[in-house]
Design a protein around this motif. Sequence first.
Motif, PDB file in Angstrom:
ATOM      1  N   HIS A 119       0.819  -1.203   0.000  1.00  0.00           N
ATOM      2  CA  HIS A 119       0.000   0.000   0.000  1.00  0.00           C
ATOM      3  C   HIS A 119       0.862   1.265   0.000  1.00  0.00           C
ATOM      4  N   GLU A 120       1.939   1.244   0.780  1.00  0.00           N
ATOM      5  CA  GLU A 120       2.781   2.435   0.857  1.00  0.00           C
ATOM      6  C   GLU A 120       3.450   2.730  -0.490  1.00  0.00           C
ATOM      7  N   ASP A 121       3.758   1.676  -1.257  1.00  0.00           N
ATOM      8  CA  ASP A 121       4.341   1.874  -2.587  1.00  0.00           C
ATOM      9  C   ASP A 121       3.303   2.419  -3.563  1.00  0.00           C
ATOM     10  N   THR A 122       2.067   1.954  -3.429  1.00  0.00           N
ATOM     11  CA  THR A 122       0.987   2.465  -4.280  1.00  0.00           C
ATOM     12  C   THR A 122       0.748   3.943  -4.016  1.00  0.00           C
ATOM     13  N   LEU A 123       0.792   4.341  -2.740  1.00  0.00           N
ATOM     14  CA  LEU A 123       0.622   5.758  -2.417  1.00  0.00           C
ATOM     15  C   LEU A 123       1.752   6.592  -3.025  1.00  0.00           C
ATOM     16  N   LYS A 124       2.985   6.078  -2.995  1.00  0.00           N
ATOM     17  CA  LYS A 124       4.106   6.794  -3.613  1.00  0.00           C
ATOM     18  C   LYS A 124       3.890   6.938  -5.125  1.00  0.00           C
ATOM     19  N   ALA A 125       3.401   5.868  -5.758  1.00  0.00           N
ATOM     20  CA  ALA A 125       3.163   5.913  -7.199  1.00  0.00           C
ATOM     21  C   ALA A 125       2.087   6.940  -7.544  1.00  0.00           C
ATOM     22  N   ILE A 126       1.040   7.008  -6.727  1.00  0.00           N
ATOM     23  CA  ILE A 126      -0.018   7.993  -6.956  1.00  0.00           C
ATOM     24  C   ILE A 126       0.531   9.404  -6.804  1.00  0.00           C
ATOM     25  N   ARG A 127       1.379   9.602  -5.803  1.00  0.00           N
ATOM     26  CA  ARG A 127       1.961  10.930  -5.594  1.00  0.00           C
ATOM     27  C   ARG A 127       2.853  11.325  -6.772  1.00  0.00           C
ATOM     28  N   LEU A 128       3.646  10.392  -7.275  1.00  0.00           N
ATOM     29  CA  LEU A 128       4.488  10.682  -8.438  1.00  0.00           C
ATOM     30  C   LEU A 128       3.640  10.993  -9.665  1.00  0.00           C
ATOM     31  N   TYR A 129       2.546  10.277  -9.805  1.00  0.00           N
ATOM     32  CA  TYR A 129       1.635  10.498 -10.934  1.00  0.00           C
ATOM     33  C   TYR A 129       1.047  11.903 -10.884  1.00  0.00           C
ATOM     34  N   GLY A 130       0.541  12.282  -9.713  1.00  0.00           N
ATOM     35  CA  GLY A 130      -0.097  13.584  -9.594  1.00  0.00           C
ATOM     36  C   GLY A 130       0.862  14.753  -9.590  1.00  0.00           C
ATOM     37  N   GLU A 131       2.028  14.578  -8.972  1.00  0.00           N
ATOM     38  CA  GLU A 131       2.948  15.705  -8.785  1.00  0.00           C
ATOM     39  C   GLU A 131       4.001  15.840  -9.877  1.00  0.00           C
ATOM     40  N   GLN A 132       4.302  14.754 -10.611  1.00  0.00           N
ATOM     41  CA  GLN A 132       5.342  14.845 -11.632  1.00  0.00           C
ATOM     42  C   GLN A 132       4.857  14.465 -13.036  1.00  0.00           C
ATOM     43  N   VAL A 133       4.107  13.370 -13.139  1.00  0.00           N
ATOM     44  CA  VAL A 133       3.655  12.937 -14.460  1.00  0.00           C
ATOM     45  C   VAL A 133       2.583  13.878 -15.008  1.00  0.00           C
ATOM     46  N   ALA A 134       1.519  14.077 -14.232  1.00  0.00           N
ATOM     47  CA  ALA A 134       0.388  14.884 -14.711  1.00  0.00           C
ATOM     48  C   ALA A 134       0.808  16.302 -15.108  1.00  0.00           C
ATOM     49  N   PRO A 135       1.611  17.014 -14.311  1.00  0.00           N
ATOM     50  CA  PRO A 135       2.010  18.362 -14.730  1.00  0.00           C
ATOM     51  C   PRO A 135       2.761  18.381 -16.062  1.00  0.00           C
ATOM     52  N   LYS A 136       3.618  17.376 -16.307  1.00  0.00           N
ATOM     53  CA  LYS A 136       4.362  17.343 -17.558  1.00  0.00           C
ATOM     54  C   LYS A 136       3.416  17.106 -18.739  1.00  0.00           C
ATOM     55  N   VAL A 137       2.463  16.202 -18.578  1.00  0.00           N
ATOM     56  CA  VAL A 137       1.505  15.920 -19.652  1.00  0.00           C
ATOM     57  C   VAL A 137       0.634  17.144 -19.917  1.00  0.00           C
ATOM     58  N   ARG A 138       0.135  17.761 -18.860  1.00  0.00           N
ATOM     59  CA  ARG A 138      -0.733  18.936 -19.023  1.00  0.00           C
ATOM     60  C   ARG A 138       0.028  20.098 -19.659  1.00  0.00           C
ATOM     61  N   SER A 139       1.274  20.289 -19.248  1.00  0.00           N
ATOM     62  CA  SER A 139       2.069  21.377 -19.810  1.00  0.00           C
ATOM     63  C   SER A 139       2.295  21.174 -21.305  1.00  0.00           C
ATOM     64  N   TYR A 140       2.535  19.924 -21.708  1.00  0.00           N
ATOM     65  CA  TYR A 140       2.758  19.646 -23.126  1.00  0.00           C
ATOM     66  C   TYR A 140       1.527  20.027 -23.946  1.00  0.00           C
ATOM     67  N   PHE A 141       0.338  19.584 -23.490  1.00  0.00           N
ATOM     68  CA  PHE A 141      -0.860  19.838 -24.286  1.00  0.00           C
ATOM     69  C   PHE A 141      -1.337  21.286 -24.162  1.00  0.00           C
ATOM     70  N   ALA A 142      -1.005  21.938 -23.075  1.00  0.00           N
ATOM     71  CA  ALA A 142      -1.302  23.368 -22.967  1.00  0.00           C
ATOM     72  C   ALA A 142      -0.510  24.133 -24.011  1.00  0.00           C
ATOM     73  N   GLY A 143       0.709  23.670 -24.291  1.00  0.00           N
ATOM     74  CA  GLY A 143       1.555  24.315 -25.281  1.00  0.00           C
ATOM     75  C   GLY A 143       1.105  24.078 -26.709  1.00  0.00           C
ATOM     76  N   GLN A 144       0.198  23.082 -26.908  1.00  0.00           N
ATOM     77  CA  GLN A 144      -0.304  22.784 -28.242  1.00  0.00           C
ATOM     78  C   GLN A 144      -1.491  23.658 -28.641  1.00  0.00           C
ATOM     79  N   LYS A 145      -2.046  24.389 -27.648  1.00  0.00           N
ATOM     80  CA  LYS A 145      -3.229  25.195 -27.922  1.00  0.00           C
ATOM     81  C   LYS A 145      -2.893  26.395 -28.823  1.00  0.00           C
TER      82      LYS A 145
END
Length: 348
Positions: free
Chosen positions: A322-348
């Motif tokens: 469970h503790e590893d899953t929580l770390k993965a969720i945190r990495l997803y929200g704090e590092q992966v999602a911002p990079k993906v959103r920034s890329y597509f924001a730049g495509q507008k």
Amino acid sequence: MVKLGISTFGETTPLEKTGQAVSHAERIWNLVEEIELADQVGLDVYAIGEHHREDFAVSAPEIVLAAGAVNTKQIRLSSAVTVLSSIDPVRVYQQYATIDALSNGRAEIMAGRGSFVESFPLFGYDLNDYEELFDEKLDMLLAIKNDTLLNWTGRHTQSVANRPVYPRAIQKDFPIKIATGGNPVSTQKIAELGLPIVYAIIGGNPRYFKPLVEMYRKIGRLKGHDRTKMTVEAHSWGWIAEDKDKAERDYFYPTKQLVDAISKDRPFWKPLTYDAYLKSVGEDGAMFVGDPDTVANKIIRVVEELGLDSFMLHLPVGSMPHEDTLKAIRLYGEQVAPKVRSYFAGQK
């Protein structure tokens, strides 16, 4: 802007370190904490699937989602999927309208035929009626959504004469999405109805789904459906850790546990080999596994190639601590999602 989220079935396979599976009760408690963290780190949706077998903890996703609704503020809460063929559409609407109230308008229904069919004999349904059950119950669910007073003549469902269905959802256009594994006939039916579609991309090359997406959108245009309501989403298996090699090593065991268990019941599934696993986590594979940059880049590529409106990472497949899953969720929200959103924001 592309929406990013998590899907899960609440898997309960043996953990690598102990060889023991967590109890269903513990996994359900853990899911509520995972929903709350996903909300805190800014993910857009958390979706939970329905199953009726030992290696999945959740048979009633609406109850877990209701628990997750209370202490969250932004994240949307969805099934993934509701096996509509073996449940009463009236109850489905009532349950998710209740979640909509608890979450102040953040509930969604993702309906499916059910690739796992344990619920059919459990609730007294005939698998020979597999397609007819889904089609009729989906029509009934849409009728309930569109009008408080239900007038319905059923063949596989009950007939209802001018009876109201309460409570009503807070959202005026309550989201009902349809999931499919990539069957062309299913894609055609969903497109003809003008409903949002969700593809389960769990094998092969995700690019193979592009002709299906194109067909879905073409049919929608020909039928005159509102393009803004015909969203295309996908979910794929994945895992995130700070180190790419560690993520790939750690994710193999739980994935093999689940795949091998399913292969015992499905002759067209095979036990997972390490070579096949490495192909799946590679550049052209359907699994999104690695460090945040690796996972973000792969999500960007698939979202762009398929023209997705939303992507859900099924995290994890098989049981992880469970503790590893929580770390993965945190990495997803704090590092992966911002990079993906920034890329597509730049495509507008």
